[in-house]
Design a protein around this motif. Sequence first.
Motif, PDB file in Angstrom:
ATOM      1  N   LEU E  56       0.830  -1.201  -0.119  1.00 40.77           N
ATOM      2  CA  LEU E  56      -0.027   0.028  -0.153  1.00 40.77           C
ATOM      3  C   LEU E  56       0.940   1.325   0.019  1.00 40.77           C
ATOM      4  CD1 LEU E  56      -2.792  -0.949   2.420  1.00 40.77           C
ATOM      5  CD2 LEU E  56      -2.673  -1.191  -0.166  1.00 40.77           C
ATOM      6  N   LEU E  57       2.008   1.196   0.633  1.00 44.27           N
ATOM      7  CA  LEU E  57       3.030   2.329   0.605  1.00 44.27           C
ATOM      8  C   LEU E  57       3.409   2.654  -0.782  1.00 44.27           C
ATOM      9  CD1 LEU E  57       5.024   1.713   4.033  1.00 44.27           C
ATOM     10  CD2 LEU E  57       3.619   3.679   3.396  1.00 44.27           C
ATOM     11  N   ILE E  58       3.791   1.695  -1.370  1.00 46.54           N
ATOM     12  CA  ILE E  58       4.173   1.805  -2.783  1.00 46.54           C
ATOM     13  C   ILE E  58       3.235   2.255  -3.728  1.00 46.54           C
ATOM     14  CG2 ILE E  58       5.150   0.644  -4.662  1.00 46.54           C
ATOM     15  CD1 ILE E  58       6.376  -1.567  -2.832  1.00 46.54           C
ATOM     16  N   ALA E  59       1.850   1.756  -3.565  1.00 38.41           N
ATOM     17  CA  ALA E  59       0.572   2.166  -4.406  1.00 38.41           C
ATOM     18  C   ALA E  59       0.428   3.577  -4.125  1.00 38.41           C
ATOM     19  CB  ALA E  59      -0.609   1.403  -3.998  1.00 38.41           C
ATOM     20  N   ILE E  60       0.463   3.992  -2.970  1.00 38.03           N
ATOM     21  CA  ILE E  60       0.399   5.540  -2.562  1.00 38.03           C
ATOM     22  C   ILE E  60       1.501   6.231  -3.180  1.00 38.03           C
ATOM     23  CG2 ILE E  60       0.790   7.165  -0.589  1.00 38.03           C
ATOM     24  CD1 ILE E  60      -0.670   5.267   1.277  1.00 38.03           C
ATOM     25  N   GLY E  61       2.674   5.716  -3.470  1.00 36.14           N
ATOM     26  CA  GLY E  61       3.955   6.500  -3.935  1.00 36.14           C
ATOM     27  C   GLY E  61       3.470   6.813  -5.450  1.00 36.14           C
ATOM     28  N   GLN E  62       2.588   5.482  -6.099  1.00 39.30           N
ATOM     29  CA  GLN E  62       2.479   5.716  -7.349  1.00 39.30           C
ATOM     30  C   GLN E  62       1.565   6.593  -7.664  1.00 39.30           C
ATOM     31  OE1 GLN E  62       1.285   1.483  -8.957  1.00 39.30           O
ATOM     32  NE2 GLN E  62       3.595   0.897  -8.951  1.00 39.30           N
ATOM     33  N   THR E  63       0.589   6.596  -6.959  1.00 44.97           N
ATOM     34  CA  THR E  63      -0.558   7.868  -7.116  1.00 44.97           C
ATOM     35  C   THR E  63       0.049   9.178  -6.991  1.00 44.97           C
ATOM     36  OG1 THR E  63      -2.013   6.231  -5.833  1.00 44.97           O
ATOM     37  CG2 THR E  63      -2.809   8.393  -6.338  1.00 44.97           C
ATOM     38  N   VAL E  64       0.869   9.447  -5.903  1.00 41.22           N
ATOM     39  CA  VAL E  64       1.348  10.705  -6.100  1.00 41.22           C
ATOM     40  C   VAL E  64       2.393  11.051  -7.273  1.00 41.22           C
ATOM     41  CG1 VAL E  64       3.344  12.057  -4.594  1.00 41.22           C
ATOM     42  CG2 VAL E  64       1.538  10.629  -3.394  1.00 41.22           C
ATOM     43  N   ALA E  65       3.037   9.952  -7.821  1.00 38.01           N
ATOM     44  CA  ALA E  65       3.946   9.999  -9.036  1.00 38.01           C
ATOM     45  C   ALA E  65       3.128  10.611  -9.725  1.00 38.01           C
ATOM     46  CB  ALA E  65       4.609   8.894  -9.129  1.00 38.01           C
ATOM     47  N   ILE E  66       1.613  10.081 -10.196  1.00 26.01           N
ATOM     48  CA  ILE E  66       0.783  10.220 -11.524  1.00 26.01           C
ATOM     49  C   ILE E  66       0.257  11.683 -11.145  1.00 26.01           C
ATOM     50  CG2 ILE E  66      -1.130   9.773 -12.590  1.00 26.01           C
ATOM     51  CD1 ILE E  66      -0.637   6.672 -11.586  1.00 26.01           C
ATOM     52  N   GLU E  67      -0.155  11.962  -9.949  1.00 20.70           N
ATOM     53  CA  GLU E  67      -0.660  13.539  -9.659  1.00 20.70           C
ATOM     54  C   GLU E  67       0.661  14.424 -10.011  1.00 20.70           C
ATOM     55  OE1 GLU E  67      -3.591  13.675  -9.091  1.00 20.70           O
ATOM     56  OE2 GLU E  67      -4.457  12.226  -7.775  1.00 20.70           O
ATOM     57  N   PHE E  68       1.823  14.151  -9.746  1.00 21.46           N
ATOM     58  CA  PHE E  68       2.799  15.068  -9.614  1.00 21.46           C
ATOM     59  C   PHE E  68       3.055  15.563 -11.263  1.00 21.46           C
ATOM     60  CE2 PHE E  68       7.681  16.183  -9.548  1.00 21.46           C
ATOM     61  CZ  PHE E  68       7.302  17.441  -8.836  1.00 21.46           C
ATOM     62  N   THR E  69       2.863  14.375 -12.043  1.00 22.24           N
ATOM     63  CA  THR E  69       3.135  14.464 -13.512  1.00 22.24           C
ATOM     64  C   THR E  69       2.282  15.384 -14.015  1.00 22.24           C
ATOM     65  OG1 THR E  69       3.708  12.334 -13.646  1.00 22.24           O
ATOM     66  CG2 THR E  69       2.993  13.274 -15.643  1.00 22.24           C
ATOM     67  N   THR E  70       1.086  15.461 -13.619  1.00 20.68           N
ATOM     68  CA  THR E  70      -0.051  16.574 -14.160  1.00 20.68           C
ATOM     69  C   THR E  70       0.539  18.145 -13.633  1.00 20.68           C
ATOM     70  OG1 THR E  70      -1.616  15.031 -14.028  1.00 20.68           O
ATOM     71  CG2 THR E  70      -2.351  17.220 -14.111  1.00 20.68           C
ATOM     72  N   ILE E  71       0.704  17.984 -12.178  1.00 17.27           N
ATOM     73  CA  ILE E  71       1.343  19.414 -11.722  1.00 17.27           C
ATOM     74  C   ILE E  71       2.496  19.755 -12.142  1.00 17.27           C
ATOM     75  CG2 ILE E  71       2.027  20.257  -9.494  1.00 17.27           C
ATOM     76  CD1 ILE E  71       0.029  18.260  -8.018  1.00 17.27           C
ATOM     77  N   ALA E  72       3.332  18.922 -12.718  1.00 16.26           N
ATOM     78  CA  ALA E  72       4.657  19.425 -13.132  1.00 16.26           C
ATOM     79  C   ALA E  72       4.426  19.955 -14.632  1.00 16.26           C
ATOM     80  CB  ALA E  72       5.684  18.271 -13.107  1.00 16.26           C
ATOM     81  N   ALA E  73       3.748  19.343 -15.410  1.00 17.93           N
ATOM     82  CA  ALA E  73       3.316  19.910 -16.677  1.00 17.93           C
ATOM     83  C   ALA E  73       2.620  21.106 -16.543  1.00 17.93           C
ATOM     84  CB  ALA E  73       2.426  18.742 -17.477  1.00 17.93           C
ATOM     85  N   ALA E  74       1.656  21.170 -15.829  1.00 19.18           N
ATOM     86  CA  ALA E  74       1.004  22.573 -15.545  1.00 19.18           C
ATOM     87  C   ALA E  74       1.980  23.744 -15.250  1.00 19.18           C
ATOM     88  CB  ALA E  74       0.030  22.444 -14.481  1.00 19.18           C
ATOM     89  N   ASN E  75       2.988  23.314 -14.499  1.00 21.70           N
ATOM     90  CA  ASN E  75       3.836  24.526 -14.080  1.00 21.70           C
ATOM     91  C   ASN E  75       4.860  24.535 -15.096  1.00 21.70           C
ATOM     92  OD1 ASN E  75       3.388  25.706 -11.381  1.00 21.70           O
ATOM     93  ND2 ASN E  75       2.737  23.289 -11.133  1.00 21.70           N
ATOM     94  N   ASN E  76       5.304  23.505 -15.761  1.00 22.90           N
ATOM     95  CA  ASN E  76       6.408  23.759 -16.886  1.00 22.90           C
ATOM     96  C   ASN E  76       5.612  24.426 -18.058  1.00 22.90           C
ATOM     97  OD1 ASN E  76       8.562  22.450 -15.654  1.00 22.90           O
ATOM     98  ND2 ASN E  76       7.589  20.492 -16.591  1.00 22.90           N
ATOM     99  N   CYS E  77       4.591  24.432 -18.176  1.00 25.51           N
ATOM    100  CA  CYS E  77       4.070  25.344 -19.292  1.00 25.51           C
ATOM    101  C   CYS E  77       3.994  26.873 -19.123  1.00 25.51           C
ATOM    102  CB  CYS E  77       2.439  25.015 -19.499  1.00 25.51           C
ATOM    103  SG  CYS E  77       2.335  23.293 -20.149  1.00 25.51           S
ATOM    104  N   TRP E  78       3.909  27.111 -17.960  1.00 23.30           N
ATOM    105  CA  TRP E  78       3.886  28.612 -17.433  1.00 23.30           C
ATOM    106  C   TRP E  78       5.437  29.087 -17.500  1.00 23.30           C
ATOM    107  CZ3 TRP E  78      -0.481  27.435 -13.872  1.00 23.30           C
ATOM    108  CH2 TRP E  78      -1.760  28.179 -14.252  1.00 23.30           C
ATOM    109  N   LYS E  79       6.241  28.233 -16.955  1.00 28.06           N
ATOM    110  CA  LYS E  79       7.523  28.731 -16.852  1.00 28.06           C
ATOM    111  C   LYS E  79       8.063  28.899 -18.471  1.00 28.06           C
ATOM    112  CE  LYS E  79       8.731  26.240 -12.678  1.00 28.06           C
ATOM    113  NZ  LYS E  79       8.663  25.161 -12.274  1.00 28.06           N
ATOM    114  N   LYS E  80       7.702  27.958 -19.139  1.00 28.99           N
ATOM    115  CA  LYS E  80       8.179  28.375 -20.705  1.00 28.99           C
ATOM    116  C   LYS E  80       7.467  29.544 -21.105  1.00 28.99           C
ATOM    117  CE  LYS E  80       7.305  24.024 -22.298  1.00 28.99           C
ATOM    118  NZ  LYS E  80       7.036  22.987 -23.213  1.00 28.99           N
ATOM    119  N   ALA E  81       6.265  29.840 -20.924  1.00 27.45           N
ATOM    120  CA  ALA E  81       5.682  31.097 -21.233  1.00 27.45           C
ATOM    121  C   ALA E  81       6.469  32.206 -20.841  1.00 27.45           C
ATOM    122  CB  ALA E  81       4.240  31.022 -20.739  1.00 27.45           C
ATOM    123  N   ASP E  82       7.004  31.954 -19.652  1.00 31.84           N
ATOM    124  CA  ASP E  82       7.602  33.009 -18.904  1.00 31.84           C
ATOM    125  C   ASP E  82       8.883  33.472 -19.712  1.00 31.84           C
ATOM    126  OD1 ASP E  82       7.032  32.692 -15.373  1.00 31.84           O
ATOM    127  OD2 ASP E  82       5.973  33.394 -16.923  1.00 31.84           O
TER     128      ASP E  82
END
Lengths: 85, 85, 85, 85, 85, 85
Positions: E56-82
Motif C-alpha cells: 500500500l505504501l508503494i501504491a500511494i507512491g505511484q498515485t502521488v507520482a501520477i498526480e505530480f506528473t500533471t502538476i509538473a506539466a502545468a507548471n512547466n507550461c507556465w515557466k516556458k511561457a515566462d
Amino acid sequence: MSESIQLIPNGSLITATPEEGRQLAVKMARLIIKATQPDAAIRERLRPLYAEDPALLIAIGQTVAIEFTTIAAANNCWKKADQLK
Amino acid sequence: MSESIQLIPNGSLITATPEEGRQLAVKMARLIIKATQPDAAIRERLRPLYAEDPALLIAIGQTVAIEFTTIAAANNCWKKADQLK
Amino acid sequence: MSESIQLIPNGSLITATPEEGRQLAVKMARLIIKATQPDAAIRERLRPLYAEDPALLIAIGQTVAIEFTTIAAANNCWKKADQLK
Amino acid sequence: MSESIQLIPNGSLITATPEEGRQLAVKMARLIIKATQPDAAIRERLRPLYAEDPALLIAIGQTVAIEFTTIAAANNCWKKADQLK
Amino acid sequence: MSESIQLIPNGSLITATPEEGRQLAVKMARLIIKATQPDAAIRERLRPLYAEDPALLIAIGQTVAIEFTTIAAANNCWKKADQLK
Amino acid sequence: MSESIQLIPNGSLITATPEEGRQLAVKMARLIIKATQPDAAIRERLRPLYAEDPALLIAIGQTVAIEFTTIAAANNCWKKADQLK
C-alpha cells in the motif's frame, strides 16, 4: 538501496534505434530492481518467481512500457530537432 | 532475459495506420514477456492462466494501453510534420 | 491472440466529440481482452467476475483512462491544428 | 456495458477551473464503473467494499489521477491558445 | 462521495516551487481518498493499514507520482511561457 | 504524513545528467514512503519485505519509472530551450 550502481547504462537515454531504446528500457527496469535488492544471490533466487508467474510477467511488461515512454519521448525530441535543421 | 530476441518487429514504431499501431502495441507487450521467459514450453503452460483470469486479462489491457500511448505519440509527431509541409 | 480481430473500430482515433472518444476508449479496452481471449463462451463466463468485483471494476476504469489519454491527445492535436487555420 | 450511459457529463473536457476539472475526473472514473456494472443495486452493494478497503481507495485515487492528467492537458492547451491571442 | 469537499487546495495547480508542487500532489491524492470515504473515523481506522503495508505504501507512491506528473506539466507550461517574454 | 519532510532533494527537478535524474527519481519515490510512514523503526522493519518480494520490487520499479517520466520531461524542456539559443 546501493548508491554505487549505475542506473542508466552509458548515462544516456538517446539511442540510435527504437530497438536499442527498447533494450535500454528493459535494462533500466532491471537496474532499479538491482539497486533495491543489491544481493545477487537473493535476486537469483527470486528470478524463477518472476519468470513463471503470469501476473509478475505482465507487471514487468508494464514497467518496461512506462520506461519506454520516457526513452521514446527523449529520442523523438531529438529527431524532431534534426528535422528542423 | 534473452538479449537475442528482437523487441520491436521491423525495428520501428511508425505504422501506416492506427490499427497497425495497435497490433504493434500488442506484439511489443508480448515480446517483453517472451524476453523475460524465453522458454516456449513454459510460456505455453502459462498462456491459459492469462486468458481465463479476468485480473490478468485486464492487466494485459493496461500494458497494451501504455505501449500504444508511446506508439501513437511517435506517429502523431510524424503526421504533424507532414501537415507542416 | 487472434490476429483477425479489428482492434480499433473504424481504424481511427479521431472522433467528433469527447463523448465518442470516451466510447472508443471503452471499446478499444474491450477489444484487447477479446483478442487475448477470442473464445466468446469463456468471455461470457468471465463477465460476471468483472462486473461484481470492485478491484476489477476499478482496474477496468484505469485501463479506459489510459486509452482515453491517447485518444484525447490525438484529437487535441487535430483541434489545435484547426485553430491555427 | 450499457451503451446508453453518457460517459462525459456535458460532453466536454473543458472546465472553468482546476477544481471543476478534478470533479470531472472523479465523475468520469465513476461513470466507467457505472457503464461496466449498470445495475444500481449491485453497485450499491459494492460501494462499502470500495470505501473501507485501503487498497481499493488507493486504486480509485490512481484512476482519478490518470483521468485528471487528460483533463488538465486538454485545458492547458486551451489556456495556452488564449495566451497567444 | 461527498461533493462538498474541495479537491484542490487553493483551487490551483500552480506552485512557486517543485517542492510545493510535490506537497500539492500528496494533498490531492489524499483528498480523493477523503472524498471517497468522507467518514473521518473510518479513515482514521484505515490509516495504520496504509502506513504499515509495503504494497500500500508503494501504491500511494505511484498515485502521488501520477498526480505530480500533471502538476509538473502545468507548471512547466507556465515557466516556458515566462521564458518567451 | 509528516509535513516537515523535504520531498524533493535540493528542491529542484533539474539535474546535470540523466543518471542523476534517475537517482532523483529513486529518492523522490522513497521520500513519499518516508512521509507516509515517518517512523524509521517501522520502515526498517518493512524494508526486507520490499527487497525480497518480486511483486513489490516490480511495483517499486513502476513507481520510479513514473517519477522519472516527470523528471525527464522537465529536463528535456530545458535542453530544448538551450538548443534554441
